[in-house]
Design a protein around this motif. Sequence first.
Motif, PDB file in Angstrom:
ATOM      1  N   LEU A  64      60.497  28.332  17.366  1.00  0.00           N
ATOM      2  CA  LEU A  64      59.985  27.347  16.238  1.00  0.00           C
ATOM      3  C   LEU A  64      59.588  26.022  16.598  1.00  0.00           C
ATOM      4  CD1 LEU A  64      62.267  28.622  13.339  1.00  0.00           C
ATOM      5  CD2 LEU A  64      59.757  29.116  13.555  1.00  0.00           C
ATOM      6  N   PRO A  65      60.248  25.550  17.583  1.00  0.00           N
ATOM      7  CA  PRO A  65      60.024  23.927  18.070  1.00  0.00           C
ATOM      8  C   PRO A  65      58.555  23.949  18.656  1.00  0.00           C
ATOM      9  CG  PRO A  65      62.136  24.378  18.176  1.00  0.00           C
ATOM     10  CD  PRO A  65      61.816  25.537  17.793  1.00  0.00           C
ATOM     11  N   TYR A  67      56.331  26.221  18.170  1.00  0.00           N
ATOM     12  CA  TYR A  67      55.059  26.362  17.369  1.00  0.00           C
ATOM     13  C   TYR A  67      54.686  25.203  16.625  1.00  0.00           C
ATOM     14  CZ  TYR A  67      52.467  28.442  13.658  1.00  0.00           C
ATOM     15  OH  TYR A  67      51.609  28.526  12.396  1.00  0.00           O
ATOM     16  N   GLU A  68      55.728  24.291  16.437  1.00  0.00           N
ATOM     17  CA  GLU A  68      55.642  23.027  15.525  1.00  0.00           C
ATOM     18  C   GLU A  68      54.831  21.951  16.495  1.00  0.00           C
ATOM     19  OE1 GLU A  68      57.978  19.188  13.743  1.00  0.00           O
ATOM     20  OE2 GLU A  68      59.191  21.367  13.935  1.00  0.00           O
ATOM     21  N   LEU A  71      51.205  23.123  16.497  1.00  0.00           N
ATOM     22  CA  LEU A  71      50.429  22.804  15.269  1.00  0.00           C
ATOM     23  C   LEU A  71      50.245  21.266  15.632  1.00  0.00           C
ATOM     24  CD1 LEU A  71      52.422  24.729  12.493  1.00  0.00           C
ATOM     25  CD2 LEU A  71      50.111  25.285  13.606  1.00  0.00           C
ATOM     26  N   PHE A  72      51.010  20.461  16.089  1.00  0.00           N
ATOM     27  CA  PHE A  72      50.779  19.101  16.226  1.00  0.00           C
ATOM     28  C   PHE A  72      49.471  18.749  17.124  1.00  0.00           C
ATOM     29  CE2 PHE A  72      51.633  15.185  18.551  1.00  0.00           C
ATOM     30  CZ  PHE A  72      51.603  14.091  17.568  1.00  0.00           C
TER      31      PHE A  72
END
Length: 73
Positions: A64-65, A67-68, A71-72
């Motif tokens: 999850l981090p 993926y974040e 997206l950034f």
Amino acid sequence: MTAPLGSRLLPHGLFARFSAAAGIVLAAGSMVMGPAPGKTLDLLHQDYRSVFPIGGFVIVAAALPFYEIYLFF
């Protein structure tokens, strides 16, 4: 084969900070994740059927981090 990849992609100062932070996170993660599976299995009374779902949860929680960050950028 990919060892110099980070030093080629990032500026020298940024790579040094990133490399130092990665080392700290790796060391802290190793200290926590080393004994964690044994303690978890002790708490579950050696029920090895739960190893796969727990592993899946850990993998998703670790992804999850990333993926974040993706997206950034």
